[in-house]
Design a protein around this motif. Structure first.
Motif, PDB file in Angstrom:
ATOM      1  N   GLU A 128      50.266  29.596  35.401  1.00  0.00           N
ATOM      2  CA  GLU A 128      51.647  29.821  34.981  1.00  0.00           C
ATOM      3  C   GLU A 128      51.625  31.103  34.178  1.00  0.00           C
ATOM      4  N   ALA A 129      52.435  32.060  34.562  1.00  0.00           N
ATOM      5  CA  ALA A 129      52.394  33.368  33.913  1.00  0.00           C
ATOM      6  C   ALA A 129      53.785  33.811  33.508  1.00  0.00           C
ATOM      7  N   GLY A 130      53.839  34.553  32.425  1.00  0.00           N
ATOM      8  CA  GLY A 130      55.081  35.172  31.967  1.00  0.00           C
ATOM      9  C   GLY A 130      54.820  36.635  31.681  1.00  0.00           C
ATOM     10  N   GLY A 131      55.875  37.354  31.388  1.00  0.00           N
ATOM     11  CA  GLY A 131      55.756  38.752  30.988  1.00  0.00           C
ATOM     12  C   GLY A 131      55.095  39.623  32.045  1.00  0.00           C
ATOM     13  N   TRP A 132      54.175  40.493  31.577  1.00  0.00           N
ATOM     14  CA  TRP A 132      53.555  41.461  32.482  1.00  0.00           C
ATOM     15  C   TRP A 132      52.656  40.818  33.522  1.00  0.00           C
ATOM     16  N   LEU A 133      52.002  39.722  33.170  1.00  0.00           N
ATOM     17  CA  LEU A 133      51.167  39.058  34.176  1.00  0.00           C
ATOM     18  C   LEU A 133      52.036  38.524  35.305  1.00  0.00           C
ATOM     19  N   ALA A 134      53.206  37.980  34.961  1.00  0.00           N
ATOM     20  CA  ALA A 134      54.144  37.525  35.994  1.00  0.00           C
ATOM     21  C   ALA A 134      54.592  38.701  36.857  1.00  0.00           C
ATOM     22  N   ARG A 135      54.831  39.841  36.241  1.00  0.00           N
ATOM     23  CA  ARG A 135      55.235  41.053  36.974  1.00  0.00           C
ATOM     24  C   ARG A 135      54.116  41.496  37.919  1.00  0.00           C
ATOM     25  N   ILE A 136      52.883  41.492  37.433  1.00  0.00           N
ATOM     26  CA  ILE A 136      51.738  41.889  38.265  1.00  0.00           C
ATOM     27  C   ILE A 136      51.641  40.981  39.487  1.00  0.00           C
ATOM     28  N   PHE A 137      51.732  39.669  39.268  1.00  0.00           N
ATOM     29  CA  PHE A 137      51.632  38.728  40.384  1.00  0.00           C
ATOM     30  C   PHE A 137      52.752  38.955  41.406  1.00  0.00           C
TER      31      PHE A 137
END
Length: 186
Positions: A128-137
């Motif tokens: 589960e990712a938020g922020g920049w990690l979510a953007r990268i994914f």
């Protein structure tokens, strides 16, 4: 080190096929992708960006808490939270792409995602990712579906990026750049 394909290369605009063989050749590809991503430098790299039409990407990012997020996502699935309405913030939501080198554009993305994928040892994992990690994914997952971030820009920005692509002589097959050798950044 692998050459990074530039927009216009057909593999970048085609849906990638699933990874079937978890063999030495796949391990070599993943190792080479990490080396290429780090030399570029980038925080993610999808197989189509190095000319391989397979559903996998690598990522390497350190968050604000200095936690290292590094791995490979093979045959990923991605679930997105709703994308907020409104215009993207130029300072907080600008991203670049190694396949459109040296350019950055603001793009609104989902603030949270759930990634489910297989690692190189055939183990299924979820993040589960938020922020920049979510953007990268989201950015790397888009590559697996033949979508570049420039395809998601609003009309005014898409016109501007199309002009940059034309002016740079990109948008046609056969163009790439080599991290560490060519004077390009993404």
């Amino acid at each position: 080190m692998l050459p990074i394909r530039i927009t216009g290369e057909p593999v970048l605009h085609t849906i990638a096929g699933p990874v079937v063989d978890f063999d030495a050749q796949l391990r070599t590809l993943v190792d080479d992708m990490f080396e290429t991503m780090e030399a570029a430098p980038g925080v993610g790299l999808a197989a189509p960006q190095v000319g391989v039409g397979l559903r996998l990407f690598v990522y390497n990012w350190v968050d604000d808490d200095e936690v290292l997020w590094r791995g490979v996502a093979i045959n990923p699935e991605l679930w997105l939270a709703p994308i907020p309405a409104g215009e993207a913030d130029e300072d907080e939501e600008s991203e670049g792409c190694l396949s459109i080198p040296s350019e950055r554009w603001a793009l609104r993305r989902a603030p949270k995602v759930m990634l489910r994928a297989t690692d190189i040892d055939k183990k299924v994992f979820e993040i589960e990712a938020g922020g920049w990690l979510a953007r990268i994914f989201q950015h790397e997952y888009d590559h697996l579906d033949g979508t570049l971030y420039s395809d998601r820009l609003d009309h005014a920005q898409s016109k501007a990026v199309a002009k940059v692509i034309r002016k740079s002589g990109w948008g046609v097959p056969g163009q790439s750049w080599m991290p560490g050798e060519d004077d390009l950044e993404g």
